[in-house]
Design a protein around this motif. Structure first.
Motif, PDB file in Angstrom:
ATOM      1  N   HIS A  93      29.376  30.331  35.979  1.00  0.00           N
ATOM      2  CA  HIS A  93      28.288  31.296  36.163  1.00  0.00           C
ATOM      3  C   HIS A  93      28.062  31.673  37.620  1.00  0.00           C
ATOM      4  CE1 HIS A  93      25.134  28.656  37.696  1.00  0.00           C
ATOM      5  NE2 HIS A  93      25.698  27.732  36.969  1.00  0.00           N
ATOM      6  N   TRP A 145      12.983  36.358  31.239  1.00  0.00           N
ATOM      7  CA  TRP A 145      14.030  35.543  30.630  1.00  0.00           C
ATOM      8  C   TRP A 145      14.002  34.104  31.099  1.00  0.00           C
ATOM      9  CZ3 TRP A 145      18.723  39.276  31.700  1.00  0.00           C
ATOM     10  CH2 TRP A 145      18.480  40.484  31.036  1.00  0.00           C
ATOM     11  N   TYR A 146      13.592  33.909  32.352  1.00  0.00           N
ATOM     12  CA  TYR A 146      13.742  32.566  32.894  1.00  0.00           C
ATOM     13  C   TYR A 146      12.404  31.846  33.083  1.00  0.00           C
ATOM     14  CZ  TYR A 146      18.228  34.802  33.544  1.00  0.00           C
ATOM     15  OH  TYR A 146      19.375  35.491  33.322  1.00  0.00           O
ATOM     16  N   THR A 155      11.131  23.123  51.917  1.00  0.00           N
ATOM     17  CA  THR A 155      10.475  24.270  52.562  1.00  0.00           C
ATOM     18  C   THR A 155       9.113  23.913  53.154  1.00  0.00           C
ATOM     19  OG1 THR A 155       9.441  24.960  50.486  1.00  0.00           O
ATOM     20  CG2 THR A 155      11.603  25.905  51.014  1.00  0.00           C
ATOM     21  N   LYS A 202      18.907  32.642  36.542  1.00  0.00           N
ATOM     22  CA  LYS A 202      19.805  32.416  35.421  1.00  0.00           C
ATOM     23  C   LYS A 202      20.117  30.932  35.222  1.00  0.00           C
ATOM     24  CE  LYS A 202      24.254  33.810  33.678  1.00  0.00           C
ATOM     25  NZ  LYS A 202      25.645  33.914  34.090  1.00  0.00           N
ATOM     26  N   LYS A 234      15.922  32.578  51.876  1.00  0.00           N
ATOM     27  CA  LYS A 234      15.015  33.005  50.806  1.00  0.00           C
ATOM     28  C   LYS A 234      13.980  31.932  50.505  1.00  0.00           C
ATOM     29  CE  LYS A 234      18.055  36.206  48.447  1.00  0.00           C
ATOM     30  NZ  LYS A 234      19.025  36.380  47.362  1.00  0.00           N
ATOM     31  N   ALA A 235      14.376  30.677  50.704  1.00  0.00           N
ATOM     32  CA  ALA A 235      13.449  29.583  50.428  1.00  0.00           C
ATOM     33  C   ALA A 235      12.424  29.422  51.549  1.00  0.00           C
ATOM     34  CB  ALA A 235      14.232  28.284  50.218  1.00  0.00           C
ATOM     35  N   THR A 243      21.612  40.512  37.372  1.00  0.00           N
ATOM     36  CA  THR A 243      21.084  39.185  37.092  1.00  0.00           C
ATOM     37  C   THR A 243      21.919  38.076  37.730  1.00  0.00           C
ATOM     38  OG1 THR A 243      22.197  39.475  34.977  1.00  0.00           O
ATOM     39  CG2 THR A 243      19.807  39.629  34.980  1.00  0.00           C
ATOM     40  N   PRO A 295      13.133  41.128  34.740  1.00  0.00           N
ATOM     41  CA  PRO A 295      13.994  40.240  33.939  1.00  0.00           C
ATOM     42  C   PRO A 295      13.907  38.753  34.322  1.00  0.00           C
ATOM     43  CG  PRO A 295      15.208  42.203  34.585  1.00  0.00           C
ATOM     44  CD  PRO A 295      13.863  42.302  35.239  1.00  0.00           C
ATOM     45  N   TYR A 296      13.830  38.441  35.588  1.00  0.00           N
ATOM     46  CA  TYR A 296      13.754  37.020  35.996  1.00  0.00           C
ATOM     47  C   TYR A 296      12.462  36.363  35.508  1.00  0.00           C
ATOM     48  CZ  TYR A 296      17.675  37.964  39.054  1.00  0.00           C
ATOM     49  OH  TYR A 296      18.908  38.304  39.539  1.00  0.00           O
ATOM     50  N   LYS A 349      13.031  34.825  40.438  1.00  0.00           N
ATOM     51  CA  LYS A 349      13.800  34.754  41.680  1.00  0.00           C
ATOM     52  C   LYS A 349      13.481  35.929  42.595  1.00  0.00           C
ATOM     53  CE  LYS A 349      18.475  36.091  42.859  1.00  0.00           C
ATOM     54  NZ  LYS A 349      19.847  36.249  42.397  1.00  0.00           N
ATOM     55  N   GLU A 350      13.380  37.103  42.003  1.00  0.00           N
ATOM     56  CA  GLU A 350      13.013  38.291  42.778  1.00  0.00           C
ATOM     57  C   GLU A 350      12.633  39.404  41.822  1.00  0.00           C
ATOM     58  OE1 GLU A 350      16.617  39.394  44.916  1.00  0.00           O
ATOM     59  OE2 GLU A 350      17.302  40.600  43.252  1.00  0.00           O
ATOM     60  N   ARG A 392      18.766  23.233  41.586  1.00  0.00           N
ATOM     61  CA  ARG A 392      18.585  24.473  42.337  1.00  0.00           C
ATOM     62  C   ARG A 392      19.875  24.877  43.022  1.00  0.00           C
ATOM     63  NH1 ARG A 392      14.911  22.400  47.411  1.00  0.00           N
ATOM     64  NH2 ARG A 392      16.379  20.878  48.206  1.00  0.00           N
ATOM     65  N   ALA A 425      13.055  26.669  45.333  1.00  0.00           N
ATOM     66  CA  ALA A 425      13.484  28.055  45.164  1.00  0.00           C
ATOM     67  C   ALA A 425      14.788  28.128  44.389  1.00  0.00           C
ATOM     68  CB  ALA A 425      13.651  28.711  46.532  1.00  0.00           C
ATOM     69  N   LEU A 426      14.972  29.211  43.644  1.00  0.00           N
ATOM     70  CA  LEU A 426      16.229  29.542  42.979  1.00  0.00           C
ATOM     71  C   LEU A 426      16.698  28.447  42.020  1.00  0.00           C
ATOM     72  CD1 LEU A 426      17.989  31.001  46.160  1.00  0.00           C
ATOM     73  CD2 LEU A 426      16.719  32.263  44.430  1.00  0.00           C
TER      74      LEU A 426
END
Ligand SMILES: Cc1cc2nc3c(=O)[nH]c(=O)nc-3n(C[C@H](O)[C@H](O)[C@H](O)COP(=O)(O)OP(=O)(O)OC[C@H]3O[C@@H](n4cnc5c(N)ncnc54)[C@H](O)[C@@H]3O)c2cc1C
Ligand SMILES: Nc1ncnc2c1ncn2[C@@H]1O[C@H](COP(=O)(O)O)[C@@H](O)[C@H]1O
Lengths: 319, 247
Positions: free
Chosen positions: A243, B41-42, A72, B178, A100-101, A250, B37-38, B117-118, B157, B141-142
């Motif tokens: 997952h 938890w993360y 990015t 997650k 998003k990145a 989530t 939550p993000y 993440k958001e 990622r 990201a992510l």
């Protein structure tokens, strides 16, 4: 003045999400009385001129192989150079993984207001107002952008792809490209499958399926529908399914044309990821399952009996 | 190593979404607030795990918000972390918020900045990227996994339709989702300790807002479910084909 549309570099093909932003960006350009141009970083193995069919006149390509990997920090500086050179007034991204990145970084660099997760064309009657998803699909917000340059990242599956018969002129853009500080050491791709976030139809199952050994029939149903498969969170948590199939608050937020939920109760956190689906079908043995309230069509009954019949009926219909 | 974890306050996942003032404000009546939550938890739990692996690690938490964010940041401190900073400002503009956090990043010279993440209310996925640009940090990201050996991070990622593993040196900004860590529940000791941990309130720096919420809209209500008898699945297929035109 122009509308500059960012095209994901997927190497050998153009992603559905990129086709959507090209179509969307062409329409925004028409609204603003300007031209739509594309930007792609790195090298591709297909003919970029064909992207003209989505309404872009010109594509700026920065043909530097180091850009085949997304960083990015590097990308932002390169896109900023192209944006400046082309006098881009509006920049458009998909609100997918790449968007998003990159888009937020670029927003900060150009000090250009960003609307992420747009679901409609901008309203330009008074300023520049774009509708976006908020509260995990439970509402929309209309966001007014105050800055001269605007950035919009479009939700996947929110805008219909439009094609015509134009061709685009591809120009090589000579940008200064920095060395990346991030080194990619391995890439794992689920190849040949339909991307969950881009799928038109999604077949999803929950704890009602009892165990991973019962997913064969879910996959068969998905196959006859050319659908992607998804699952509820407890199913992913129990490792019944990978997952990356987990949808909801989530997990992934998706917006397919058709979402088929089997043996899923419809908890609010699950709905948060799927409530933007255009049509929802629920199959559940419990008539009181909350999911029926969010559904368009439903069957109260046993999944184990209904799924095979469903698959057979679709196969028959498709002849 | 110094870690900064970005904590935001969001309505509970089951909160009723309604608006007031001619649909320009979120109706906070009866809403329970939680740590996004993000973030909890993360981002936060992964930071705590890094500190457990290396006791010299310092964790600071940051939130940009009014005094009503204090219970949330205290709850985050109860999970772990050494001190918290609240920038005393309310804004719905991501750039404004990112400018505040970036100013703290600069002052604190953090090695690692972790964001969620958001936010589950605004769904911007924006703050992490914006802070990175404003602090000129690389940004991953992510992320679904984060390992650290000295000052070298190995991160997994999400990419479109898969994942990739990458390496980067600190300093770094990472947005977390997650996979990064497992949720934890604060214990009594943590809750007691959080009461005495420093929570610094600082005033915001001057920053522009680039966007404004003009109004909210609720999606149109569903017409109601059309039930098809279980012994007539063909009818469902017909409806999906002819009426809904979905297959
Ligand atoms: C903060 C938070 C975030 C969360 N995020 C998510 C998320 O992102 N995604 C998510 O999915 N969940 C999420 N959850 C969990 C959520 O609250 C629910 O617990 C979960 O969605 C339930 O999954 P399920 O419907 O598969 O299982 P269950 O609730 O156990 O439901 C199983 C359903 O199957 C039906 N059934 C059973 N047998 C049959 C049969 N033979 N035929 C047909 N139907 C049958 C039952 O009637 C029941 O309705 C979250 C929870 C919290 C607190
Ligand atoms: N007001 C805030 N204060 C501190 N951190 C925030 C704030 N808003 C968002 N963040 C962080 O930025 C992440 C992404 O938020 P967003 O871009 O709003 O979706 C969140 O998960 C938080 O970690």
């Amino acid at each position: 003045m122009s509308v500059l549309i960012f095209i994901d570099n997927a190497g050998d093909h153009i992603r559905k999400a990129s086709q959507e932003v090209l179509s969307y960006g062409a329409k925004v350009a028409e609204q603003l009385g300007t031209t739509a141009e594309g930007i792609i970083l790195g090298t591709v193995t297909y003919d970029l001129t064909t992207l003209g069919k989505y309404g872009v006149k010109k594509i700026h390509q920065v043909k530097d192989e180091s850009l085949n990997q997304l960083d990015t920090q590097v990308y932002t500086k390169v896109i900023a150079q192209v944006a400046e050179a082309t006098g881009a007034q509006v920049l458009i991204f998909s609100n997918n993984v790449d968007g998003k990145a990159i888009a937020p970084r670029l927003s900060a660099r150009l000090k250009a207001g960003l609307v992420s997760g747009a679901v409609a064309l901008p309203d330009t009657t008074e300023g520049f107002v774009v509708r976006k998803n908020v509260f995990s699909g439970k509402a929309f917000a209309d966001i007014a952008v105050n800055t001269a340059i605007k950035i919009v990242s479009l939700s996947p599956n929110a805008y219909k792809i439009v094609t015509g018969d134009g061709t685009a002129e591809v120009v090589n853009f000579n940008a200064t490209v920095e060395t990346s500080k991030i080194k990619v050491t391995s890439v794992t791709k689920a190849s040949g499958e339909i991307l969950l976030t881009e799928a038109e139809i999604v077949v999803s199952a929950g704890r009602g399926l009892k165990g991973p050994e019962n997913w064969g029939m879910v996959e068969e149903l998905a196959k006859v529908l050319h659908a992607a498969t998804a699952c509820s969170r407890p199913v992913a948590d129990a490792h019944w399914r990978p997952h990356n199939e987990h949808v909801g608050q989530t997990g992934y937020a998706i917006a397919p044309n058709l979402y088929i939920a089997i043996g899923i109760s419809g908890a609010i956190q699950h709905l948060a990821g799927v409530n933007r689906s255009k049509v929802i079908v629920v199959i559940n043995k419990d008539p009181e399952a909350p999911f029926f309230k969010a559904a368009d069509y439903g069957i109260v009954g046993d999944a184990f009996e209904i799924i095979p019949k469903f698959t057979a009926a679709i196969t028959k219909m498709k002849g | 190593m110094k870690i900064l974890v970005c904590i935001s306050k969001t309505p509970d996942t089951t909160a009723k979404i309604a608006f007031t003032d001619n649909n320009t404000k979120f109706d906070v009546n009866g809403v329970q607030w939680i740590i996004n939550p993000y973030d909890e938890w993360y981002a936060l739990v992964r930071a705590i795990e890094l500190k457990e692996a290396d006791a010299s690690t310092v964790i600071h938490l940051i939130t940009v918000g009014g005094p009503d964010a204090d219970p949330i940041i205290r709850k985050a401190l109860a999970l772990g972390g050494d001190e918290a900073i609240r920038v005393n400002a309310e804004s719905s503009d991501s750039y404004f918020i990112a400018m505040q956090i970036a100013a703290i990043v600069k002052q604190g010279a953090y090695d690692l900045v972790l964001a969620g993440k958001e936010t589950i209310d605004y769904n911007g996925s924006s703050i992490g990227g914006m802070i990175s640009e404003l602090s000129d940090y690389p940004y991953v990201a992510l992320a679904t996994k984060f390992e650290l050996a000295g000052t070298k991070a190995t991160i997994t990622r999400e990419i479109e339709g898969g994942e990739e593993v990458c390496e980067a040196a600190l300093p770094l900004t990472v947005s977390c989702q997650k996979g990064m860590a497992e949720a934890r529940i604060p214990n009594m000791r943590g809750i007691m300790a959080a009461r005495t941990k420093p929570l610094k309130v600082v005033e915001p720096i001057t920053a522009d807002t680039l966007t404004r919420v003009a109004g909210f809209v609720l999606p149109p209500a569903k017409a109601g479910v059309k039930l098809v008898p279980a012994d007539n699945v063909e009818e469902l297929v017909r409806l999906l084909h002819e009426e809904a035109k979905a297959i």
